[in-house]
Design a protein around this motif. Structure first.
Motif, PDB file in Angstrom:
ATOM      1  N   ASP A   1       0.850  -1.177   0.000  1.00 42.04           N
ATOM      2  CA  ASP A   1       0.000   0.000   0.000  1.00 42.04           C
ATOM      3  C   ASP A   1       0.894   1.237   0.000  1.00 42.04           C
ATOM      4  N   MET A   2       0.307   2.353  -0.464  1.00 44.48           N
ATOM      5  CA  MET A   2       1.035   3.612  -0.488  1.00 44.48           C
ATOM      6  C   MET A   2       0.170   4.708   0.131  1.00 44.48           C
ATOM      7  N   ARG A   3       0.814   5.632   0.808  1.00 39.55           N
ATOM      8  CA  ARG A   3       0.096   6.754   1.411  1.00 39.55           C
ATOM      9  C   ARG A   3       0.803   8.063   1.104  1.00 39.55           C
ATOM     10  N   TRP A   4       0.017   9.119   1.068  1.00 37.92           N
ATOM     11  CA  TRP A   4       0.521  10.477   1.142  1.00 37.92           C
ATOM     12  C   TRP A   4       0.072  11.054   2.477  1.00 37.92           C
ATOM     13  N   GLU A   5       1.015  11.644   3.176  1.00 38.81           N
ATOM     14  CA  GLU A   5       0.730  12.325   4.431  1.00 38.81           C
ATOM     15  C   GLU A   5       1.309  13.726   4.342  1.00 38.81           C
ATOM     16  N   ARG A   6       0.830  14.625   5.184  1.00 42.03           N
ATOM     17  CA  ARG A   6       1.350  15.986   5.170  1.00 42.03           C
ATOM     18  C   ARG A   6       1.489  16.524   6.579  1.00 42.03           C
ATOM     19  N   GLN A   7       2.387  17.469   6.717  1.00 47.18           N
ATOM     20  CA  GLN A   7       2.582  18.108   8.009  1.00 47.18           C
ATOM     21  C   GLN A   7       2.729  19.606   7.796  1.00 47.18           C
ATOM     22  N   ALA A   8       1.784  20.339   8.348  1.00 52.50           N
ATOM     23  CA  ALA A   8       1.823  21.796   8.293  1.00 52.50           C
ATOM     24  C   ALA A   8       2.563  22.311   9.524  1.00 52.50           C
ATOM     25  N   PRO A   9       3.100  23.529   9.446  1.00 48.29           N
ATOM     26  CA  PRO A   9       3.833  24.092  10.590  1.00 48.29           C
ATOM     27  C   PRO A   9       2.968  24.114  11.842  1.00 48.29           C
ATOM     28  N   GLY A  10       3.513  23.574  12.925  1.00 49.81           N
ATOM     29  CA  GLY A  10       2.808  23.587  14.192  1.00 49.81           C
ATOM     30  C   GLY A  10       1.680  22.595  14.312  1.00 49.81           C
ATOM     31  N   LYS A  11       1.534  21.729  13.323  1.00 53.98           N
ATOM     32  CA  LYS A  11       0.449  20.740  13.353  1.00 53.98           C
ATOM     33  C   LYS A  11       1.011  19.333  13.272  1.00 53.98           C
ATOM     34  N   GLN A  12       0.181  18.390  13.675  1.00 53.95           N
ATOM     35  CA  GLN A  12       0.580  16.986  13.582  1.00 53.95           C
ATOM     36  C   GLN A  12       0.501  16.512  12.138  1.00 53.95           C
ATOM     37  N   ARG A  13       1.308  15.514  11.818  1.00 52.59           N
ATOM     38  CA  ARG A  13       1.236  14.916  10.499  1.00 52.59           C
ATOM     39  C   ARG A  13      -0.124  14.244  10.331  1.00 52.59           C
TER      40      ARG A  13
ATOM     41  N   TYR B   1       4.702  17.485   2.222  1.00 54.16           N
ATOM     42  CA  TYR B   1       4.009  16.251   1.849  1.00 54.16           C
ATOM     43  C   TYR B   1       5.022  15.111   1.772  1.00 54.16           C
ATOM     44  N   PHE B   2       4.650  13.996   2.391  1.00 54.89           N
ATOM     45  CA  PHE B   2       5.492  12.807   2.419  1.00 54.89           C
ATOM     46  C   PHE B   2       4.738  11.623   1.825  1.00 54.89           C
ATOM     47  N   CYS B   3       5.425  10.833   1.025  1.00 59.50           N
ATOM     48  CA  CYS B   3       4.840   9.556   0.633  1.00 59.50           C
ATOM     49  C   CYS B   3       5.436   8.469   1.527  1.00 59.50           C
ATOM     50  N   ASN B   4       4.691   7.406   1.690  1.00 55.77           N
ATOM     51  CA  ASN B   4       5.245   6.243   2.363  1.00 55.77           C
ATOM     52  C   ASN B   4       4.701   4.970   1.757  1.00 55.77           C
ATOM     53  N   LEU B   5       5.413   3.914   1.995  1.00 57.01           N
ATOM     54  CA  LEU B   5       5.089   2.582   1.499  1.00 57.01           C
ATOM     55  C   LEU B   5       4.934   1.692   2.717  1.00 57.01           C
ATOM     56  N   GLY B   6       3.889   0.907   2.744  1.00 54.80           N
ATOM     57  CA  GLY B   6       3.674   0.095   3.927  1.00 54.80           C
ATOM     58  C   GLY B   6       2.744  -1.073   3.687  1.00 54.80           C
ATOM     59  N   GLU B   7       2.412  -1.743   4.772  1.00 48.96           N
ATOM     60  CA  GLU B   7       1.520  -2.891   4.715  1.00 48.96           C
ATOM     61  C   GLU B   7       0.837  -3.057   6.057  1.00 48.96           C
ATOM     62  N   TYR B   8      -0.295  -3.734   6.026  1.00 50.11           N
ATOM     63  CA  TYR B   8      -1.019  -3.999   7.258  1.00 50.11           C
ATOM     64  C   TYR B   8      -0.487  -5.283   7.880  1.00 50.11           C
ATOM     65  N   VAL B   9      -0.137  -5.178   9.147  1.00 45.68           N
ATOM     66  CA  VAL B   9       0.315  -6.309   9.946  1.00 45.68           C
ATOM     67  C   VAL B   9      -0.585  -6.359  11.182  1.00 45.68           C
ATOM     68  N   ASN B  10      -1.356  -7.440  11.298  1.00 48.82           N
ATOM     69  CA  ASN B  10      -2.303  -7.552  12.424  1.00 48.82           C
ATOM     70  C   ASN B  10      -3.185  -6.311  12.548  1.00 48.82           C
ATOM     71  N   SER B  11      -3.684  -5.850  11.427  1.00 50.69           N
ATOM     72  CA  SER B  11      -4.603  -4.713  11.344  1.00 50.69           C
ATOM     73  C   SER B  11      -3.947  -3.355  11.571  1.00 50.69           C
ATOM     74  N   PHE B  12      -2.666  -3.328  11.785  1.00 46.17           N
ATOM     75  CA  PHE B  12      -1.958  -2.061  11.947  1.00 46.17           C
ATOM     76  C   PHE B  12      -1.139  -1.781  10.691  1.00 46.17           C
ATOM     77  N   TYR B  13      -1.190  -0.519  10.257  1.00 46.57           N
ATOM     78  CA  TYR B  13      -0.424  -0.132   9.089  1.00 46.57           C
ATOM     79  C   TYR B  13       1.013   0.106   9.524  1.00 46.57           C
ATOM     80  N   VAL B  14       1.925  -0.620   8.921  1.00 44.20           N
ATOM     81  CA  VAL B  14       3.347  -0.525   9.255  1.00 44.20           C
ATOM     82  C   VAL B  14       4.077   0.092   8.068  1.00 44.20           C
ATOM     83  N   VAL B  15       4.718   1.231   8.306  1.00 47.39           N
ATOM     84  CA  VAL B  15       5.453   1.906   7.242  1.00 47.39           C
ATOM     85  C   VAL B  15       6.804   1.233   7.049  1.00 47.39           C
ATOM     86  N   ARG B  16       7.109   0.913   5.815  1.00 46.50           N
ATOM     87  CA  ARG B  16       8.395   0.265   5.500  1.00 46.50           C
ATOM     88  C   ARG B  16       9.400   1.262   4.928  1.00 46.50           C
ATOM     89  N   SER B  17       8.907   2.362   4.366  1.00 47.21           N
ATOM     90  CA  SER B  17       9.816   3.341   3.800  1.00 47.21           C
ATOM     91  C   SER B  17       9.104   4.684   3.651  1.00 47.21           C
TER      92      SER B  17
END
Length: 120
Positions: free
Chosen positions: A33-45, A93-109
């Motif tokens: 799976d792939m995600r895009w996440e973002r972090q604005a100044p002073g805010k959580q990702r 903006y950050f991309c990440n690559l990951g997979e679900y392990v026991n229902s939790f999304y685990v980022v691999r990169s």
């Protein structure tokens, strides 16, 4: 270890468009799976968009109808097309690559991040 290299980003006026790209090394891109996440100044990702290995997508409510995540497995690349940009979209903006392990999304990169600034 899959490495992710981002491109795109920059300065755009409100209402404008940008496309972010995230290219992966290695031959196993399509199983993740792939995600895009973002972090604005002073805010959580925050999660912006998610695409599964099978191509299913989901989006944060704040970007629905404006952003589109897609992937090209032949090019090992995921994209984020951003339309009707608003100043509130300004973030790194950050991309990440990951997979679900026991229902939790685990980022691999993670990608290195790209600044998107929406301003007149």
């Amino acid at each position: 270890q899959v490495q992710l290299v981002q491109s795109g980003g920059g300065l755009v006026q409100p209402g404008g468009s940008l496309r972010l790209s995230c290219a992966a090394s290695g031959s196993r891109f399509s199983i993740y799976d792939m995600r895009w996440e973002r972090q604005a100044p002073g805010k959580q990702r925050e999660l912006v968009a998610h695409i599964t290995s099978g191509g299913s997508t989901n989006y944060a409510d704040s970007v629905k109808g404006r952003f589109t995540i897609s992937r090209d497995n032949a090019k090992n690349t995921v994209y984020l097309q951003m339309n009707s940009l608003e100043p509130e979209d300004t973030a790194v903006y950050f991309c990440n690559l990951g997979e679900y392990v026991n229902s939790f999304y685990v980022v691999r990169s993670w990608g290195q991040g790209a600044q998107v600034t929406v301003s007149s």
